[in-house]
Scaffold this motif. Sequence first.
Motif, PDB file in Angstrom:
ATOM      1  N   ASP A 197     -18.308   1.496  23.856  1.00 21.51           N
ATOM      2  CA  ASP A 197     -17.677   1.900  25.104  1.00 21.51           C
ATOM      3  C   ASP A 197     -17.049   0.652  25.719  1.00 21.51           C
ATOM      4  OD1 ASP A 197     -16.950   2.681  27.631  1.00 21.51           O
ATOM      5  OD2 ASP A 197     -18.945   3.303  28.272  1.00 21.51           O
ATOM      6  N   ALA A 235     -23.585  -7.408  28.956  1.00 22.95           N
ATOM      7  CA  ALA A 235     -23.273  -7.215  27.546  1.00 22.95           C
ATOM      8  C   ALA A 235     -23.091  -8.561  26.848  1.00 22.95           C
ATOM      9  CB  ALA A 235     -22.012  -6.365  27.393  1.00 22.95           C
ATOM     10  N   ALA A 238     -18.632  -0.668  28.725  1.00 25.38           N
ATOM     11  CA  ALA A 238     -19.960  -1.248  28.511  1.00 25.38           C
ATOM     12  C   ALA A 238     -19.858  -2.658  27.931  1.00 25.38           C
ATOM     13  CB  ALA A 238     -20.769  -0.356  27.574  1.00 25.38           C
TER      14      ALA A 238
END
Length: 272
Positions: free
Chosen positions: A51, A60, A54
């Motif tokens: 994603d 992340a 994301a």
Amino acid sequence: MKNTHHDIPPPLAQALRQAQRVVVFTGAGVSAESGIATFRDALTGLWSRFDAQALATPEAFDEHPDVVWGWYEWRRAQVLRATPNAAHRAIAQLGRHVPELAVITQNVDDLHERAGSLLVTHLHGSLHAPRCSRCGAAQAFATEIPAEPDEGRRIAPPACTDCGAPVRPGVVWFGESLPAPAWRTATLAAQECDLLFSIGTSSMVYPAAELPRLALARGATVVQVNPAATPLDVLAHHNLRGAAADVMPRLLASAGFGDTDPGLALTPDGEV
């Protein structure tokens, strides 16, 4: 007021000819016309299992720096293979015809600069300006990446030349504030301009979407160039429907700033 891209209203052409301070505010739609995917596009190929929203977070990067760095290197390679389109070139050409032009962009590529625009403010940072994730020191890319990098490839980020911490992409991630100097430059330009173009932006991403409203509050003429309706429609003085690469050369031609044949794309030096 609505106008098709085949119908540049004479009052707008006149306003452009008389403008002293012009702001061009661009969004993802302008880069998309050069083939650069937007955040709203689903990721393809080996990246399709991720994603995009994301991946674009500090969390992340902390958890999977090789995945995030690899994805941004893939994006940077995509930009390096892209070329400025007729909208980028027309915007650069506009800068040669008005006393002051400020280009404010939400895009993280360098297509405005490659088209010849001189004063470009990047509200969301740049793929081409990495910095240290710890000390913030600006970094440089040691070598260019391959023209066709492996999609989905994990790449460990380089180490900061100052402190040794991982280098991060020089973009603004979700949850981060816009760079204060860029936002200050953008707001001042919007408040001081007499004509503002909002081109290829959804007018839904804040605080950037405030810029046309700041210009309106100070009495500036606001023009929107977009293929689809946005929340700015009800506020803009002129809504020009169509692709920016088509509309902007026509607009310059209508003001006497470019080639009179709207089918010919403008280049930075004014030739075709």
